[in-house]
Design an enzyme around this catalytic site. Sequence first.
Site, PDB file in Angstrom:
ATOM      1  N   GLY A  73       0.879  -1.171   0.000  1.00  0.00           N
ATOM      2  CA  GLY A  73       0.000   0.000   0.000  1.00  0.00           C
ATOM      3  C   GLY A  73       0.908   1.209   0.000  1.00  0.00           C
ATOM      4  N   THR A  74       0.452   2.311  -0.564  1.00  0.00           N
ATOM      5  CA  THR A  74       1.378   3.421  -0.720  1.00  0.00           C
ATOM      6  C   THR A  74       1.065   4.650   0.115  1.00  0.00           C
ATOM      7  OG1 THR A  74       0.302   3.686  -2.813  1.00  0.00           O
ATOM      8  CG2 THR A  74       2.451   2.710  -2.849  1.00  0.00           C
ATOM      9  N   THR A  75       0.413   5.652  -0.432  1.00  0.00           N
ATOM     10  CA  THR A  75       0.430   6.924   0.286  1.00  0.00           C
ATOM     11  C   THR A  75      -0.779   7.151   1.195  1.00  0.00           C
ATOM     12  OG1 THR A  75       1.586   7.776  -1.618  1.00  0.00           O
ATOM     13  CG2 THR A  75       0.783   9.389  -0.048  1.00  0.00           C
TER      14      THR A  75
ATOM     15  N   GLY B 110       4.052   4.314  -7.406  1.00  0.00           N
ATOM     16  CA  GLY B 110       3.241   3.417  -6.586  1.00  0.00           C
ATOM     17  C   GLY B 110       1.926   3.999  -6.141  1.00  0.00           C
TER      18      GLY B 110
END
Lengths: 242, 280
Positions: B58-60, B233
């Site tokens: 998972g990114t931001t 991402g």
Amino acid sequence: MTMPFYVSPEQFLQDKAEYAKKGISRGRSIAVLEVVEGILLVADNPSHALHKISEIYDRVAFAGVGKYSEFENLRKSGIRYADLKGFLYSREDVTGRSLANAYSELLGNSFSQEMKPMEVEIILADLGSGERSNEIYRISFDGSIFDESLVSVVGGRSEQLKAFLRERVRPGVTMSEGLGLVRAGFLAQNENGHSVENMEAALLERAGNGRCFRRLSSAEIAGFLSEGEGGGLAHGTSDLRS
Amino acid sequence: MSPMREGSLWWGGSSFVELLRHVRMSSGEPGILSGMGGGNSPVPSGGNSLEGIPVWHGTTVLALRTASGVIMAADRQASEGYQVADRAIHKIFPVDRGSAVAIAGAAGPAIEMARLFRVEIEHYEKLEGVSLSLLGKSNKLGQMVREHLPLAMQGLVVVPLYAGFDDRSGEGRIFKYDAVGGRYEEEEYHANGSGGLFARNVLKMSYRPGLAEEEGVQIALRALYEAADEDLGTGGPDFVRGIYPTVYSLTRSGVEGIPTDRVSRILREISDSLRRREKT
């Protein structure tokens, strides 16, 4: 040489049952009602800190009478059971029925195996959703389990209160009406009067999302009671005084 | 899963994590809490044993304080290396009435941790009859991150961001963590994950104390927009499929998701304003 006294198993169990019943009847009553808004649980409880009614899971509530330490332990193991099951499987898989069975097994084993039976009687309320209807289970000190509807009462002189409520509670009763009826029942039970302050109440709210258990504060209870009195309840209370 | 009579449920604590450990140990099941805690990790220890095993990330995620509480926002993408693994996952999880956790890092263990954390908080509240303080909850989460350390060392790093409305102090609070369980309170804003740096830069430029909620949401979405612009991402707003970032507002009245139509409207305004700028 002294011989141990022989006690027949029948006598032994009967004595235990009597012991447990005595303990339970000393307590004050709890009533559980199916109302329009969901399931209403009301306890006659002078303490504000020690609860007799509590949340087990999203749609399941617990009410216990008898020995505090014993039903408190039962309450806690119910929460542990439900949270474990909900975490390992899914939240939808926690049902009142499986909890009731687990309680029944626990109380049954304790009754037949321990010297001292548990002096408790509990109610497990499972709020229905969609097509599924409400489930109310009353579980006795010996593990016997009763599937009840509309009204369920435990503790104190429960038969008297149950008869009182059975006569008056009809399907489609609202929460404030229900509160008023239970209060009238408590008043009928206690010759010395009964204070609203001593009512503990909670609602499994049908409109709720996720965790449906909602504890009502004293102020809220008083508010709902005065609201109920304005409606068709005056009839019920005047009945009582005559 | 032990039935009630096996004794484990009579164990006296108020922690669900401890209960789960207890039950799993007494049933002889290897691996505790999806590998958290000690030597019973399901992943063989030593060496980079996860090399070559595809893991979703998972990114931001970000959070910023406003006058009324906290705004939390996250993009919707999960990545597997340079590929998109999922376009529409959720990375923010409401924990209870007043707080939520947002998670960046290895998606599997991260989501599991969020789920466990939620049950832990609820379990305590039900058993004790009162809920933990916000600080207490944030410390508990720190312990869970620390217990995850063996897996983090093999590359499955999980870094949560925790925020909530503190009833006792009457304001929103943000807690950030590092991979080894350090907990740090943040006064203004924070962003995590691969696009976190870019999001933080936007927040740094636009943030000021006492923001209104509406402005907070706009800034949060602008930060995610820029993060998606710069970071491979991070997923941007997907106007074609109608996938937009998740935004939550945490205030005195509880945790509330910002409706998708409001989010999409703000994102359209952002992209429109950028388009006009390019023309001139």
